[in-house]
Design an enzyme around this catalytic site. Structure first.
Site, PDB file in Angstrom:
ATOM      1  N   ASP A 329       0.859  -1.183   0.000  1.00  0.00           N
ATOM      2  CA  ASP A 329       0.000   0.000   0.000  1.00  0.00           C
ATOM      3  C   ASP A 329       0.893   1.229   0.000  1.00  0.00           C
ATOM      4  O   ASP A 329       1.512   1.529   1.003  1.00  0.00           O
ATOM      5  CB  ASP A 329      -0.969  -0.015   1.177  1.00  0.00           C
ATOM      6  CG  ASP A 329      -0.306  -0.445   2.492  1.00  0.00           C
ATOM      7  OD1 ASP A 329       0.616  -1.277   2.482  1.00  0.00           O
ATOM      8  OD2 ASP A 329      -0.713   0.084   3.525  1.00  0.00           O
ATOM      9  N   GLU A 522      12.702   1.478   7.282  1.00  0.00           N
ATOM     10  CA  GLU A 522      11.651   0.636   6.722  1.00  0.00           C
ATOM     11  C   GLU A 522      11.872   0.358   5.239  1.00  0.00           C
ATOM     12  O   GLU A 522      11.551  -0.715   4.732  1.00  0.00           O
ATOM     13  CB  GLU A 522      10.354   1.432   6.926  1.00  0.00           C
ATOM     14  CG  GLU A 522       9.116   0.895   6.339  1.00  0.00           C
ATOM     15  CD  GLU A 522       8.041   1.977   6.256  1.00  0.00           C
ATOM     16  OE1 GLU A 522       8.374   3.178   6.179  1.00  0.00           O
ATOM     17  OE2 GLU A 522       6.864   1.606   6.263  1.00  0.00           O
TER      18      GLU A 522
END
Ligand SMILES: *[C@@H]1O[C@H](CO)[C@@H](O)[C@H](O)[C@H]1NC(C)=O
Ligand SMILES: *[C@@H]1O[C@H](CO)[C@@H](O)[C@H](O)[C@H]1NC(C)=O
Ligand SMILES: *[C@@H]1O[C@H](CO)[C@@H](O)[C@H](O)[C@H]1NC(C)=O
Ligand SMILES: *[C@@H]1O[C@H](CO)[C@@H](O)[C@H](O)[C@H]1NC(C)=O
Ligand SMILES: *[C@@H]1O[C@H](CO)[C@@H](O)[C@H](O)[C@H]1NC(C)=O
Ligand SMILES: *[C@@H]1O[C@H](CO)[C@@H](O)[C@H](O)[C@H]1NC(C)=O
Ligand SMILES: *[C@@H]1O[C@H](CO)[C@@H](O)[C@H](O)[C@H]1NC(C)=O
Ligand SMILES: *[C@@H]1O[C@H](CO)[C@@H](O)[C@H](O)[C@H]1NC(C)=O
Length: 611
Positions: A329, A522
């Site tokens: 996403d 991340e």
């Protein structure tokens, strides 16, 4: 006049509800939670987001209640009646929230895993001293990412959006303050590298309690994730632990749960597709929820503005949440125009990575049943996987291009753009591994797409029209790790070497950024003379970071005697604590090494293209 407008309003309401609106499916409701009217829908959620009390919508839905949910709801009605969010005063809303809610995440307690040790024995086998030191530092980060749930919340579970799990676990980090599903696979790879088998078992058992209670593993540990899962890797976690420990009792304990989870995908996430006159059943990401995601309520609502209320808007919300189920996403992968989020059509896409992973699930089930002596069930999965492997070849493999693609039900064709998901069937061994040319073809395809030309690793896609986070120029650990592993596990020695080269690029890129910033991220921006933390998407880049650390620890061990920091790459040891020294050391190395990194990278590119 008044009568007329009231009449037309009523008419519009009737028309829209009768003709074009589907049943609303909330992300949580009374069937699975006792606080859905606080955290999953209702006037408070709406007002907090309308007035943007927090930039990140996730903040509010992670805040524990100070009283029971119904009392807080009644207090809201007593204070504001049924006024719309727009007619309320922001200060009043903030005061209400301060009075009835505690700070986000306060129900989670930091912990030191009981099996944590300062120098895990396996890490001592890493030959390069700088990489070994770095591995010890990453091992140290587990202590900062360990959480357990305050047992006292057991008395009042309805006051928390947190899904209660009994054991401690490792979180990704940053805004991801609870457990996450697919992150856990790479976290566990890293825990196994650090000999932390108890923590691994605890994490797996936590996810198993979710399957027992909810029938599947939700995306993450909050009530607002109860309508969607994530890439299914629970059986893979059990498999990896078994390979490390040989613990058959643990498999026997978990097998019924793994079976139950697979049934969830079989019963709720299958689609039919006809190719060349034959019918196939494959898997897709498709949550039934068709409302804004509470943790992204404000952006979802804003992005939906161009759709009329009714079915179109609901479809948009369903496609957004289904993309979130994929873990990607968001990405141009899901966008029909490769550009604007409003063109999202996740539920029309048959995703190659999900199908590759389910193929792997079947393979693992065959193996695990066999290990505990259940030949009957082992045979069932052997047959099922054999059939499904053919399905994956027939639906997703493109002979012209020599790789696997997503299949789009609207266009009835493959999406021929590069996405790192292309290599997941390789990672999942979902092809006839006797065909040693297959890995070569996938590699050549990626090479042709130019995905190896970047110093920091392989970008998620080559699509630059959007600024979504699962697109160029962001590279992600799970994807780089799966491509490396797919090549390494292939029976083709040349491709195994390519896997090593990609691994050194990814590892040294991460090392370099850790050195520069003192953090693990991340995602990474793979372009430039050396990588940087990534960006884009709907929230700021997060540090920590569970899966990044796990993937690196695993690769450092896999290539423990082959990976070396070039002498001129960084000529000091990395900073000892997160923040300290970074500024001074950065300055002293940045001049010489940025050009040298490009030299290394150029060499790597030459090696790639010479094949
Ligand atoms: C809701 O609360 C009731 C009473 O405390 C409890 O029995 C029930 O299990 C709860 N339901 C859910 C879905 O948590
Ligand atoms: C929220 O975002 C706005 C701009 O979008 C920024 O000015 C503000 O500083 C942010 N607030 C916080 C608390 O981050
Ligand atoms: C507002 O809520 C009250 C109950 O608190 C209800 O009686 C009333 O009909 C509602 N008004 C509107 C316009 O919905
Ligand atoms: C909101 O309420 C506060 C006092 O509660 C008041 O000072 C302020 O002017 C109000 N703001 C608006 C926009 O009405
Ligand atoms: C792992 O868990 C077992 C059983 O709970 C316990 O006996 C053992 O001491 C733990 N090992 C470590 C290293 O903490
Ligand atoms: C797929 O086709 C089968 C057999 O025709 C049918 O039973 C099943 O409901 C279909 N599945 C979906 C998701 O449409
Ligand atoms: C396979 O890829 C080629 C070239 O990208 C494309 O033209 C063709 O339509 C694809 N096949 C399918 C079945 O979509
Ligand atoms: C690296 O730095 C050390 C001192 O910090 C110095 O002694 C050594 O010569 C340097 N090595 C290179 C290759 O520059």
């Amino acid at each position: 006049m008044l009568n007329f407008s009231f009449f037309s309003l009523a008419l519009i309401l009737i028309l829209s509800s009768k003709e074009s609106k589907q049943v609303e499916v909330h992300v949580c409701d009374t069937t699975n939670s006792n606080n859905s009217f606080i955290y999953c829908n209702g006037p408070i959620l709406d007002a907090v987001n309308f007035h943007q009390l927090y930039n990140d919508s996730k903040e509010f839905v992670d805040m524990p209640l100070k009283q029971d949910p119904l009392d807080v709801y009644n207090a809201w009605i007593a204070t504001f009646g049924n006024e719309t969010a727009a007619s309320l005063n922001k200060t009043d809303v903030q005061e209400f929230v301060d009075q009835y809610f505690s700070a986000a995440g306060t129900e989670l307690i930091e912990c030191t895993p009981d099996d944590w040790q300062e120098k895990p024995p396996k890490l001592a086998t890493i030959a390069d001293p700088q990489l070994r030191e770095w591995a010890y530092k990453l091992n140290g980060i587990w202590k900062h990412l360990c959480r357990k749930i305050d047992p006292s919340i057991g008395q009042h579970t309805s006051r928390y959006s947190l899904l209660y799990v009994p054991h401690h676990f490792i979180v990704p980090g940053g805004r991801f303050r609870e457990f996450y599903y697919w992150d856990a696979y790479w976290i566990i790879k890293g825990l196994i590298a650090c000999d932390m088998y108890n923590t691994t078992r605890s994490m797996i058992r936590n996810l198993a309690t979710m399957v027992e209670q909810h029938g599947f593993v939700p995306n993450g540990g909050r009530v607002y994730y109860l309508q969607r899962s994530q890439p299914p890797l629970l059986s893979a976690m059990v498999y990896e632990l078994y390979e490390a420990t040989n613990d058959k009792d643990f498999i026997a304990e978990l097998l019924p749960t793994l079976l139950k989870e697979l049934n969830f995908w079989n019963q709720n996430r299958m689609a039919n597709v006809t190719m060349h006159g034959k019918d196939y059943q494959v898997y897709q990401y498709k949550t039934p929820s068709n409302v804004p995601r509470p943790e992204s309520y404000r952006v979802d609502t804003q992005n939906s503005a161009e759709f009329a209320n009714g079915a179109d808007k609901q479809q948009f919300y369903q496609d957004l949440a289904s993309a979130a189920e994929s873990g990607w996403d968001f990405s141009t992968r899901w966008l029909s125009d490769y550009k604007s989020l409003t063109s999202i059509e996740t539920t029309k896409v048959l995703p190659v990575d999900l199908n590759g992973l389910l193929c792997w699930n079947m393979d693992i089930m065959e193996y695990l049943y066999e290990q505990v002596g259940d030949t009957t069930n082992s045979q069932v999965f052997r047959n099922r996987r054999a059939v499904f492997r053919d399905t994956v070849q027939n639906v997703f493999y493109n002979r012209t291009d020599g790789t696997w693609y997503d299949y789009n039900l609207r266009t009835q064709s493959h999406n021929p753009r590069f996405y790192t998901s292309t290599a997941v069937p390789l990672f999942a061994n979902c092809y006839n591994t006797l065909n040693t040319g297959k890995s070569q073809k996938v590699f050549d395809y990626m090479d042709k797409m130019g995905v190896f030309n970047y110093p920091g690793g392989i970008p998620s896609s080559m699509s630059q029209e959007s600024s979504e986070q699962w697109d160029f120029p962001n590279g992600w650990s799970p994807n780089n790790h799966m491509i490396i592993e797919g090549l390494r596990k292939s029976a083709n020695p040349e491709m195994q070497d390519k896997g090593f080269l990609i691994a050194s690029k990814w590892v040294l890129g991460n090392f370099r950024v850790f050195y520069e910033t003192g953090h693990m991220w991340e995602k990474y921006n793979v372009i430039g003379s050396y990588p940087q933390p990534g960006s884009g998407g709907e929230y700021d880049v997060q540090d920590g970071f569970g899966w990044t650390n796990g993937a690196i620890l695993d690769l450092l061990l896999t290539y423990n005697d082959r990976l070396f920091v070039p002498e001129f790459f960084i000529n000091t040891t990395a900073p000892s604590t997160a923040e300290s020294n970074v500024e001074t050391t950065t300055k002293s190395i940045s001049f010489c090494s940025s050009s040298i990194v490009s030299v290394i990278v150029t060499c790597m590119c030459l090696i790639y293209s010479s094949s």
